[in-house]
Design a protein around this motif. Structure first.
Motif, mmCIF file in Angstrom:
data_model
loop_
_atom_site.group_PDB
_atom_site.id
_atom_site.type_symbol
_atom_site.label_atom_id
_atom_site.label_comp_id
_atom_site.label_asym_id
_atom_site.label_seq_id
_atom_site.Cartn_x
_atom_site.Cartn_y
_atom_site.Cartn_z
ATOM 1 N N THR A 113 0.850 -1.188 0.000
ATOM 2 C CA THR A 113 0.000 0.000 0.000
ATOM 3 C C THR A 113 0.889 1.242 0.000
ATOM 4 O O THR A 113 2.091 1.157 0.300
ATOM 5 C CB THR A 113 -0.897 0.049 1.254
ATOM 6 N N PRO A 114 0.311 2.403 -0.300
ATOM 7 C CA PRO A 114 1.112 3.641 -0.283
ATOM 8 C C PRO A 114 1.828 3.851 1.053
ATOM 9 O O PRO A 114 2.928 4.416 1.078
ATOM 10 C CB PRO A 114 0.068 4.726 -0.549
ATOM 11 N N LYS A 115 1.245 3.404 2.147
ATOM 12 C CA LYS A 115 1.879 3.604 3.465
ATOM 13 C C LYS A 115 3.200 2.835 3.579
ATOM 14 O O LYS A 115 4.051 3.177 4.418
ATOM 15 C CB LYS A 115 0.937 3.137 4.573
ATOM 16 N N ASP A 116 3.365 1.770 2.773
ATOM 17 C CA ASP A 116 4.583 0.959 2.850
ATOM 18 C C ASP A 116 5.767 1.594 2.116
ATOM 19 O O ASP A 116 6.916 1.186 2.305
ATOM 20 C CB ASP A 116 4.326 -0.428 2.230
ATOM 21 N N ILE A 117 5.492 2.578 1.253
ATOM 22 C CA ILE A 117 6.523 3.132 0.364
ATOM 23 C C ILE A 117 7.521 3.987 1.152
ATOM 24 O O ILE A 117 7.124 4.852 1.935
ATOM 25 C CB ILE A 117 5.857 3.978 -0.752
ATOM 26 N N LYS A 118 8.815 3.761 0.900
ATOM 27 C CA LYS A 118 9.859 4.519 1.622
ATOM 28 C C LYS A 118 10.370 5.715 0.820
ATOM 29 O O LYS A 118 10.979 6.622 1.364
ATOM 30 C CB LYS A 118 11.042 3.591 1.925
ATOM 31 N N TYR A 119 10.204 5.652 -0.513
ATOM 32 C CA TYR A 119 10.687 6.730 -1.368
ATOM 33 C C TYR A 119 9.808 6.806 -2.622
ATOM 34 O O TYR A 119 9.394 5.772 -3.145
ATOM 35 C CB TYR A 119 12.154 6.505 -1.794
ATOM 36 N N ALA A 120 9.551 8.027 -3.111
ATOM 37 C CA ALA A 120 8.738 8.206 -4.322
ATOM 38 C C ALA A 120 9.425 9.128 -5.322
ATOM 39 O O ALA A 120 9.885 10.213 -4.966
ATOM 40 C CB ALA A 120 7.376 8.798 -3.952
ATOM 41 N N PRO A 162 17.263 5.968 4.837
ATOM 42 C CA PRO A 162 17.817 4.803 5.524
ATOM 43 C C PRO A 162 16.998 3.546 5.216
ATOM 44 O O PRO A 162 15.772 3.596 5.207
ATOM 45 C CB PRO A 162 17.704 5.174 7.015
ATOM 46 N N ASN A 163 17.685 2.453 4.946
ATOM 47 C CA ASN A 163 17.038 1.162 4.696
ATOM 48 C C ASN A 163 15.896 1.282 3.680
ATOM 49 O O ASN A 163 14.785 0.820 3.906
ATOM 50 C CB ASN A 163 16.518 0.567 6.009
ATOM 51 N N CYS A 164 16.186 1.928 2.585
ATOM 52 C CA CYS A 164 15.151 2.128 1.557
ATOM 53 C C CYS A 164 14.974 0.828 0.765
ATOM 54 O O CYS A 164 15.826 0.464 -0.048
ATOM 55 C CB CYS A 164 15.561 3.264 0.625
ATOM 56 N N ASP A 165 13.879 0.120 1.017
ATOM 57 C CA ASP A 165 13.688 -1.173 0.345
ATOM 58 C C ASP A 165 12.443 -1.219 -0.541
ATOM 59 O O ASP A 165 12.180 -2.229 -1.192
ATOM 60 C CB ASP A 165 13.640 -2.312 1.374
ATOM 61 N N LEU A 166 11.671 -0.128 -0.558
ATOM 62 C CA LEU A 166 10.456 -0.136 -1.389
ATOM 63 C C LEU A 166 10.209 1.283 -1.912
ATOM 64 O O LEU A 166 10.152 2.235 -1.132
ATOM 65 C CB LEU A 166 9.252 -0.598 -0.555
ATOM 66 N N ALA A 167 10.084 1.391 -3.233
ATOM 67 C CA ALA A 167 9.932 2.724 -3.834
ATOM 68 C C ALA A 167 8.883 2.684 -4.931
ATOM 69 O O ALA A 167 8.566 1.622 -5.487
ATOM 70 C CB ALA A 167 11.271 3.200 -4.403
#
Lengths: 129, 185
Positions: free
Chosen positions: B68-75, B157-162
């Motif tokens: 979901t959008p809440k899971d995204i770490k970077y856009a 930090p720890n960017c695993d989902l974008a």
């Protein structure tokens, strides 16, 4: 200043010949599909809704209301208002609002078609009714 | 005018098999969801410029990815104009319709400050828009973030989902939107 503006000459094609011929008579045409009944603009041979080729020309009253607009206060050709207007017959189209005080334009305002000359067929724009 | 800069530039992506990717000695990134949609003015019928095709491409991509959008770490979001970003934040689900301005004003797009670090290469508005093609650099910066190769001042930090998302022609006759969800493998 607006009247001194030089507008580009429309490049017609077989699909739009009748549109530009009518424009020379001061008439704004749109198309309607006789298969699904929907009117559309810009005019095309194939209906954008049901893809039927049974599309026919109709003449618009030229009456419309402003859906939205944006003022370009600085440009090489002087200030202008780009707009979407909704024709009384239904379809909305992108155009310019001309021959008016740009700062007084309002969404929902009634406008009417006005043709501006080019080196070829004239171009349809809108002006406050 | 709040409009993206015009620059020269370019980019490239290598899309390959997992086996070859593993041999390249780089952190691996894979695409786990994507969506595309078109929204023209449909012959002028029921014109509505308040939303974009992102309302369809975004949810399709998130559904396929199972996030979901809440899971995204970077856009990375295409930013031809300020309004483009505000509409896309709303349309692909990072905030409610009409709340994009507040979401941004609250600092949410700033890396290290907000919920959704965004366009950390500066984006089109502040860095690049190579020859009227703004999409490639959006994906490249998302990949940099996922690899941990972004500039240290903006690395998440720890960017695993974008997510990388683009639109075009919103006010014209051939508008489309595309969304992809990228994951560090």
């Amino acid at each position: 200043m607006a009247d001194a503006k030089k507008y580009p000459t429309p490049q017609g094609n077989p699909e739009t010949t009748q549109f530009w011929e009518a424009a020379k008579q001061g008439k704004l045409l749109f198309k309607r599909c006789t298969a699904c009944g929907e009117p559309h603009y810009f005019p095309r041979s194939i209906c954008p809704f049901c893809f039927s080729d049974k599309t026919v020309w109709e003449e618009s009253s030229g009456e419309a209301t402003i859906y939205t607009f944006s003022l370009m206060r600085k440009s090489a050709a002087g200030p202008f208002a780009i707009a979407y207007v909704t024709l009384k017959e239904g379809p909305s189209l992108q155009t310019n609002i001309v021959d008016c005080e740009l700062d007084k334009l309002k969404i929902g305002q009634k406008v009417k078609v006005v043709f501006k000359p080019t080196d070829g067929a004239p171009l349809p724009f809108f002006t406050p009714a | 005018m709040d409009c993206c800069v015009v620059t020269d530039g370019g980019g490239a992506l290598i899309v390959t098999t997992p086996e070859i990717a593993k041999s390249l000695k780089k952190p691996l990134v894979r695409m786990i969801g994507h969506g595309e949609a078109m929204k023209g003015p449909r012959g002028g019928k029921d014109l509505d410029l308040t939303y974009s095709a992102g309302v369809w491409s975004g949810p399709r991509a998130f559904e396929e990815a199972g996030v979901t959008p809440k899971d995204i770490k970077y856009a990375s979001i295409y930013d031809s104009f300020t309004i483009t970003v505000l509409m896309q934040l709303e349309d692909i689900g990072f905030c409610k319709k009409g709340e994009g301005g507040k979401f941004v004003a609250d600092g949410n797009l700033i890396s290290g400050v907000g919920k959704l670090p965004f366009n950390t290469d500066g984006g089109g508005l502040c860095s690049n828009h190579p020859v009227n093609r703004g999409g490639m650099t959006k994906i490249i910066e998302a990949v940099r973030q996922l690899r941990g190769e972004a500039h240290p001042k903006v690395q998440v930090p720890n960017c695993d989902l974008a997510v990388a998302h683009g639109t075009g022609g919103l006010l014209g006759v051939r508008h489309a939107a595309s969304t992809c969800i990228l994951e560090r493998a």
